[in-house]
Design a protein around this motif. Structure first.
Motif, PDB file in Angstrom:
ATOM      1  N   VAL A 157    -121.156 -55.854  36.842  1.00  0.00           N
ATOM      2  CA  VAL A 157    -120.509 -56.428  35.661  1.00  0.00           C
ATOM      3  C   VAL A 157    -120.736 -57.942  35.684  1.00  0.00           C
ATOM      4  O   VAL A 157    -120.662 -58.572  36.735  1.00  0.00           O
ATOM      5  CB  VAL A 157    -119.006 -56.058  35.585  1.00  0.00           C
ATOM      6  CG1 VAL A 157    -118.229 -56.576  36.778  1.00  0.00           C
ATOM      7  CG2 VAL A 157    -118.383 -56.565  34.287  1.00  0.00           C
ATOM      8  N   SER A 158    -121.038 -58.514  34.522  1.00  0.00           N
ATOM      9  CA  SER A 158    -121.378 -59.938  34.435  1.00  0.00           C
ATOM     10  C   SER A 158    -120.211 -60.843  34.802  1.00  0.00           C
ATOM     11  O   SER A 158    -119.060 -60.527  34.533  1.00  0.00           O
ATOM     12  CB  SER A 158    -121.832 -60.287  33.019  1.00  0.00           C
ATOM     13  OG  SER A 158    -123.204 -60.009  32.887  1.00  0.00           O
ATOM     14  N   LEU A 159    -120.568 -61.989  35.404  1.00  0.00           N
ATOM     15  CA  LEU A 159    -119.552 -62.982  35.775  1.00  0.00           C
ATOM     16  C   LEU A 159    -119.752 -64.257  34.971  1.00  0.00           C
ATOM     17  O   LEU A 159    -119.350 -65.325  35.401  1.00  0.00           O
ATOM     18  CB  LEU A 159    -119.679 -63.313  37.273  1.00  0.00           C
ATOM     19  CG  LEU A 159    -119.438 -62.155  38.242  1.00  0.00           C
ATOM     20  CD1 LEU A 159    -119.695 -62.611  39.673  1.00  0.00           C
ATOM     21  CD2 LEU A 159    -118.017 -61.636  38.105  1.00  0.00           C
ATOM     22  N   ASP A 160    -120.385 -64.140  33.806  1.00  0.00           N
ATOM     23  CA  ASP A 160    -120.689 -65.362  33.056  1.00  0.00           C
ATOM     24  C   ASP A 160    -119.440 -66.154  32.702  1.00  0.00           C
ATOM     25  O   ASP A 160    -119.497 -67.366  32.533  1.00  0.00           O
ATOM     26  CB  ASP A 160    -121.461 -65.034  31.776  1.00  0.00           C
ATOM     27  CG  ASP A 160    -122.815 -64.455  32.113  1.00  0.00           C
ATOM     28  OD1 ASP A 160    -122.876 -63.230  32.300  1.00  0.00           O
ATOM     29  OD2 ASP A 160    -123.774 -65.226  32.254  1.00  0.00           O
ATOM     30  N   ASN A 161    -118.304 -65.447  32.588  1.00  0.00           N
ATOM     31  CA  ASN A 161    -117.060 -66.164  32.259  1.00  0.00           C
ATOM     32  C   ASN A 161    -116.714 -67.196  33.328  1.00  0.00           C
ATOM     33  O   ASN A 161    -115.964 -68.126  33.096  1.00  0.00           O
ATOM     34  CB  ASN A 161    -115.896 -65.183  32.144  1.00  0.00           C
ATOM     35  CG  ASN A 161    -116.133 -64.202  31.022  1.00  0.00           C
ATOM     36  OD1 ASN A 161    -117.198 -64.206  30.420  1.00  0.00           O
ATOM     37  ND2 ASN A 161    -115.165 -63.362  30.749  1.00  0.00           N
ATOM     38  N   LEU A 162    -117.242 -66.994  34.545  1.00  0.00           N
ATOM     39  CA  LEU A 162    -116.917 -67.930  35.622  1.00  0.00           C
ATOM     40  C   LEU A 162    -117.883 -69.097  35.659  1.00  0.00           C
ATOM     41  O   LEU A 162    -117.751 -69.988  36.474  1.00  0.00           O
ATOM     42  CB  LEU A 162    -117.003 -67.227  36.981  1.00  0.00           C
ATOM     43  CG  LEU A 162    -116.157 -65.978  37.162  1.00  0.00           C
ATOM     44  CD1 LEU A 162    -116.333 -65.452  38.568  1.00  0.00           C
ATOM     45  CD2 LEU A 162    -114.702 -66.305  36.906  1.00  0.00           C
ATOM     46  N   ARG A 163    -118.899 -69.026  34.797  1.00  0.00           N
ATOM     47  CA  ARG A 163    -119.957 -70.024  34.920  1.00  0.00           C
ATOM     48  C   ARG A 163    -119.888 -70.972  33.739  1.00  0.00           C
ATOM     49  O   ARG A 163    -119.900 -70.537  32.608  1.00  0.00           O
ATOM     50  CB  ARG A 163    -121.284 -69.266  34.887  1.00  0.00           C
ATOM     51  CG  ARG A 163    -122.458 -70.122  35.202  1.00  0.00           C
ATOM     52  CD  ARG A 163    -123.703 -69.296  34.996  1.00  0.00           C
ATOM     53  NE  ARG A 163    -124.381 -69.132  36.248  1.00  0.00           N
ATOM     54  CZ  ARG A 163    -125.422 -68.355  36.418  1.00  0.00           C
ATOM     55  NH1 ARG A 163    -125.880 -67.659  35.430  1.00  0.00           N
ATOM     56  NH2 ARG A 163    -126.024 -68.273  37.577  1.00  0.00           N
ATOM     57  N   PRO A 164    -119.823 -72.246  33.994  1.00  0.00           N
ATOM     58  CA  PRO A 164    -119.638 -73.179  32.884  1.00  0.00           C
ATOM     59  C   PRO A 164    -120.940 -73.427  32.126  1.00  0.00           C
ATOM     60  O   PRO A 164    -121.218 -74.531  31.730  1.00  0.00           O
ATOM     61  CB  PRO A 164    -119.179 -74.455  33.601  1.00  0.00           C
ATOM     62  CG  PRO A 164    -119.830 -74.364  34.943  1.00  0.00           C
ATOM     63  CD  PRO A 164    -119.927 -72.923  35.293  1.00  0.00           C
ATOM     64  N   SER A 165    -121.752 -72.366  31.948  1.00  0.00           N
ATOM     65  CA  SER A 165    -123.045 -72.599  31.288  1.00  0.00           C
ATOM     66  C   SER A 165    -122.837 -72.511  29.784  1.00  0.00           C
ATOM     67  O   SER A 165    -121.796 -72.082  29.312  1.00  0.00           O
ATOM     68  CB  SER A 165    -124.042 -71.530  31.714  1.00  0.00           C
ATOM     69  OG  SER A 165    -123.604 -70.285  31.226  1.00  0.00           O
ATOM     70  N   ALA A 166    -123.887 -72.867  29.066  1.00  0.00           N
ATOM     71  CA  ALA A 166    -123.823 -72.725  27.612  1.00  0.00           C
ATOM     72  C   ALA A 166    -123.755 -71.230  27.317  1.00  0.00           C
ATOM     73  O   ALA A 166    -123.753 -70.418  28.217  1.00  0.00           O
ATOM     74  CB  ALA A 166    -125.081 -73.326  27.013  1.00  0.00           C
ATOM     75  N   MET A 167    -123.739 -70.878  26.050  1.00  0.00           N
ATOM     76  CA  MET A 167    -123.689 -69.465  25.681  1.00  0.00           C
ATOM     77  C   MET A 167    -124.786 -68.703  26.428  1.00  0.00           C
ATOM     78  O   MET A 167    -125.955 -69.075  26.379  1.00  0.00           O
ATOM     79  CB  MET A 167    -123.968 -69.352  24.176  1.00  0.00           C
ATOM     80  CG  MET A 167    -122.819 -69.777  23.320  1.00  0.00           C
ATOM     81  SD  MET A 167    -121.620 -68.458  23.164  1.00  0.00           S
ATOM     82  CE  MET A 167    -122.541 -67.305  22.143  1.00  0.00           C
ATOM     83  N   SER A 168    -124.408 -67.617  27.096  1.00  0.00           N
ATOM     84  CA  SER A 168    -125.459 -66.890  27.798  1.00  0.00           C
ATOM     85  C   SER A 168    -126.150 -65.949  26.816  1.00  0.00           C
ATOM     86  O   SER A 168    -125.536 -65.476  25.862  1.00  0.00           O
ATOM     87  CB  SER A 168    -124.851 -66.095  28.953  1.00  0.00           C
ATOM     88  OG  SER A 168    -124.049 -65.065  28.425  1.00  0.00           O
ATOM     89  N   ARG A 169    -127.417 -65.690  27.075  1.00  0.00           N
ATOM     90  CA  ARG A 169    -128.190 -64.867  26.147  1.00  0.00           C
ATOM     91  C   ARG A 169    -128.024 -63.377  26.437  1.00  0.00           C
ATOM     92  O   ARG A 169    -128.444 -62.540  25.664  1.00  0.00           O
ATOM     93  CB  ARG A 169    -129.671 -65.244  26.203  1.00  0.00           C
ATOM     94  CG  ARG A 169    -129.992 -66.493  25.421  1.00  0.00           C
ATOM     95  CD  ARG A 169    -131.481 -66.728  25.259  1.00  0.00           C
ATOM     96  NE  ARG A 169    -132.267 -65.514  25.190  1.00  0.00           N
ATOM     97  CZ  ARG A 169    -133.123 -65.130  26.137  1.00  0.00           C
ATOM     98  NH1 ARG A 169    -133.283 -65.838  27.217  1.00  0.00           N
ATOM     99  NH2 ARG A 169    -133.818 -64.028  26.003  1.00  0.00           N
ATOM    100  N   SER A 170    -127.449 -63.039  27.600  1.00  0.00           N
ATOM    101  CA  SER A 170    -127.248 -61.622  27.880  1.00  0.00           C
ATOM    102  C   SER A 170    -126.081 -61.434  28.840  1.00  0.00           C
ATOM    103  O   SER A 170    -125.922 -62.206  29.775  1.00  0.00           O
ATOM    104  CB  SER A 170    -128.530 -61.027  28.469  1.00  0.00           C
ATOM    105  OG  SER A 170    -129.123 -61.906  29.378  1.00  0.00           O
TER     106      SER A 170
END
Length: 730
Positions: free
Chosen positions: A396-409
């Motif tokens: 499961v993705s952890l993008d919510n924890l990463r202060p990156s710009a909008m993720s593409r996937s």
């Protein structure tokens, strides 16, 4: 294999190490274990020195030995170095300290038990503290919720969550908390430090809510080598911070629960198509069933969800190991996974198996064509054995924890359930559920991507099924009847398969649009573009040194994939398209069948060149085929090097530059009709890729001439293939 962890009990070490001992020693060790497994007071001598428990009433039958201070000091210092002395060391110690070897043995046994108890006491108290903190935190959250006021009218806020059946939620939370505590316990035990470090709640600030993005990444860039020796800086990814870990564990537990339900539910969650050939996910039902997780779908992203199952020829233990070991996983799925890394292992699982294992990873997924952008994910992978014996592995993705710009996937809970079947087979049910921005996909690939054939569950399962057959063939202990030609020994067969596997890996990692490589587009219009890139190869025994030019192009032809595949893999039609074989006669010298489909095989071809000055050339070729795509990959090989491999020598030193073809269906099904054929009518998407050594000096500058040569070579090959398999279509 799995490395035994330093915290495992000594029994595991005995079991793991037995293979190295002689039969007599094995018997001794079994006897030792019989002793050690009896309860402590059965045959133990008294705890020595100050370890003795004053409350324990001496048992008349036992003899007590009180060791001297000197003996205890010596034993203690030896224990620090080696807590598990063998027979020889015990005898030596006994001789030095005038103790019986058995006395030494029992002293060590007692000491180990004592240390273990201390360790557990310490661990329990820290877990109790954590629980107390959690309770306080919960009370604070509750207070904050009850005191919440509506910003508009100042009245009490109606909080959406409260309308849920509270009793149900409480039970649910308790169950999840239990599993989270269990994983944290495992993590603490096997990683050696307590993992649950909830941030201390200070009096002056509000408690942190779990679903806020947490900007806490230490900028430690990780150097990742691309497939040639030159290292490119993968955007600086680092593991999660301590504060993120509890959040990750909660997310993993929720994702596991979701995966199992997604795999086992029927309608209304999954709606079958009219002919029952496929099913689609009911988005509304999904949103209601799984309100927790990674949050609502982001704007601009499209959902792709698919489910597929198959029976594969591999036992569940090996499958779990492949999925949990990043190297094996990216090798087995090399056609899909262009790059992968484990950033941090939060838990290695329970002593000797992957139950409870938890790791944070990053991976890039590809389609074998430069025209389809890759998809990158940053996720946690969690493995668990359920009560019914089924194993499951979820991402499961952890993008919510990463202060990156909008993720593409983003990856919603995806992964597989593995059920053990008799005779070493397993039933695998795969769920693939992602949200992506796929606007950059080239038009001719749009249908195959949208249908889920490009990145969906069916491609994962078909690849796994084919690779399990390939692995079973590679491990065969006899030479199967399907094998013919110059391979006479099992070692030679294994060496040749290993070389072919490296050739396939090298091809797959160099043909997609991976962000590791920069492709340059050469002339052409639209889909006829040829993409090229150059790489330097230095000090790599598996590649010829110098400058390598890779060129690839993808195009559509109105011919079914099976026909294109059969034409390209057949040595008798090779001279129709292979310009480099110069129209010479091609003979198959060796053939290894490695799958049910006759198209799945490794061959060694000899090209008897019509032009005698070129001499004879050997070509190693592997072809493979399943319902979601097929490959024909080949590389010229040196005759002397190949002889070493055929006699069972190490294939890693054979220099290879693979070229070849990837063939994908152009869409999910065939449309009938007398109209002009177009993408989606059951035609093929063909990627042609060449790698050519253009200069054997790695420091040389690339000449435009050599680029032009490769460009015309690839275009000419494409024209020949079109003329041969689709003569009616210009």
């Amino acid at each position: 294999m799995f490395q035994p962890n330093m915290f495992e009990s000594h029994h595991h070490h005995h079991l793991l190490d037995m293979s190295h001992k002689s039969p007599e020693n094995q018997l001794d060790m079994l006897r030792d274990d019989d002793y050690e497994s009896k309860s402590g007071t059965d045959i133990m001598e008294a705890p020595s020195g100050d370890d003795q428990d004053p409350n324990q009433r001496p048992n008349k039958k036992k003899r007590y030995h009180r060791h001297t201070q000197h003996q205890i000091q010596e034993l203690e210092s030896f224990f620090k170095e080696c807590p598990h002395p063998d027979d020889k060391q015990r005898k030596e110690l006994g001789r030095r300290l005038t103790l019986e070897p058995l006395q030494v043995k029992f002293w060590f046994q007692n000491k180990r038990t004592q240390m273990k108890a201390q360790h557990e006491r310490h661990e329990n108290s820290s877990l109790r503290n954590e629980n107390e903190k959690l309770r306080m935190e919960n009370i604070r959250y509750k207070e904050a919720l009850t005191n919440a006021t509506c910003p508009n009218c100042g009245g009490p806020a109606a909080i959406g969550e409260m309308s849920f059946d509270e009793q149900h939620l409480r039970i649910e939370n308790a169950r999840l908390r239990e599993e989270i505590d269990r994983i944290s316990g495992i993590a603490a035990k096997y990683v050696g430090k307590p993992m649950l470090s909830y941030p201390n709640l200070t009096q002056n600030g509000p408690p942190r809510s779990l679903d806020l993005p947490i900007a806490s990444f230490s900028p430690q860039p990780v150097m990742v080598d691309d497939m040639f020796g030159t290292s490119s800086l993968l955007r600086s990814v680092s593991g999660p911070s301590e504060a993120d870990k509890p959040v990750i564990i909660e997310l993993a537990v929720a994702a596991m629960e979701e995966l199992v339900r997604m795999a086992q539910s029927g309608e209304p969650l999954w709606v079958p198509s009219s002919d029952n050939s496929s099913e689609t996910l009911n988005e509304d039902d999904y949103a209601q069933t799984f309100p927790r997780g990674i949050g609502p779908k982001q704007l601009g992203l499209k959902s792709e969800a698919s489910r597929e199952s198959a029976v594969v020829i591999m036992n569940h233990i090996n499958l779990v190991e492949i999925l949990m070991d990043v190297n094996q996983w990216s090798n087995v799925f090399s056609g899909i996974v262009s790059r992968a890394m484990t950033l941090e292992v939060l838990s290695t699982g329970v002593a000797g198996n992957y139950n409870g294992a938890l790791q944070v990873m990053t991976a890039e997924y590809q389609v074998p064509s430069p025209l389809v952008p890759t998809r990158e994910y940053y996720f946690v992978r969690y493995c668990k054995q359920h009560a019914d014996g089924t194993w499951a592995v979820v991402d499961v993705s952890l993008d919510n924890l990463r202060p990156s710009a909008m993720s593409r996937s983003r990856r919603r809970p995806s992964g597989c359930l593995i059920q053990e079947l008799p005779n070493g087979y397993s039933k695998v049910t795969w769920i693939e559920h992602v949200e992506v921005d796929d606007r950059a996909v080239h038009d001719i690939y749009r249908l195959v991507v949208n249908s889920g054939l490009a990145f969906g569950a069916r491609r994962w399962v078909s690849t796994l099924d084919r690779q399990c057959e390939r692995l079973a063939s590679a491990m065969a202990n006899n030479i199967p009847a399907g094998d013919v030609g110059v391979i006479t020994t099992l070692e030679g067969r294994k060496s040749m398969l290993k070389l072919a596997e490296r050739m396939v890996l090298s091809f797959c990692s160099g043909v997609g649009a991976s962000t590791t490589h920069t492709w340059t587009t050469l002339s052409g219009s639209g889909a006829d573009d040829v993409r090229v890139m150059t790489r330097k190869s230095v000090d790599d025994p598996g590649r010829p040194p110098g400058i390598v030019l890779s060129a690839a192009t993808s195009f559509w032809i109105p011919v079914p994939p099976k026909r294109v595949f059969d034409f390209l893999r057949d040595e008798n039609s090779r001279s129709e398209w292979d310009i480099l074989s110069n129209g010479g006669l091609v003979q198959e010298m060796a053939h290894i069948a490695n799958g049910r489909d006759p198209g799945n095989c490794v061959s060694l071809l000899r090209v008897n060149s019509a032009n005698s000055s070129q001499g004879n050339m050997l070509i190693l070729q592997e072809s493979s085929n399943d319902s979601t795509g097929s490959y024909v990959i080949y590389a010229p090989v040196d005759i002397a090097a190949m002889n070493v491999v055929l006699s069972g020598g190490d294939p890693d030193y054979v220099a290879l530059l693979p070229s070849g073809f990837a063939i994908l269906p152009d869409g999910p099904g065939k449309h009938q009709g007398g109209r002009i054929p177009e993408v989606g009518d059951g035609g093929s998407l063909l990627t042609v890729a060449f790698q050519i050594l253009v200069d054997s000096v790695p420091t040389a500058k690339l000449s435009l001439g050599s680029v032009a040569t490769v460009n015309s070579l690839i275009k000419c090959t494409v024209e020949r293939i079109k003329a041969a398999v689709a003569p009616d279509n210009p």
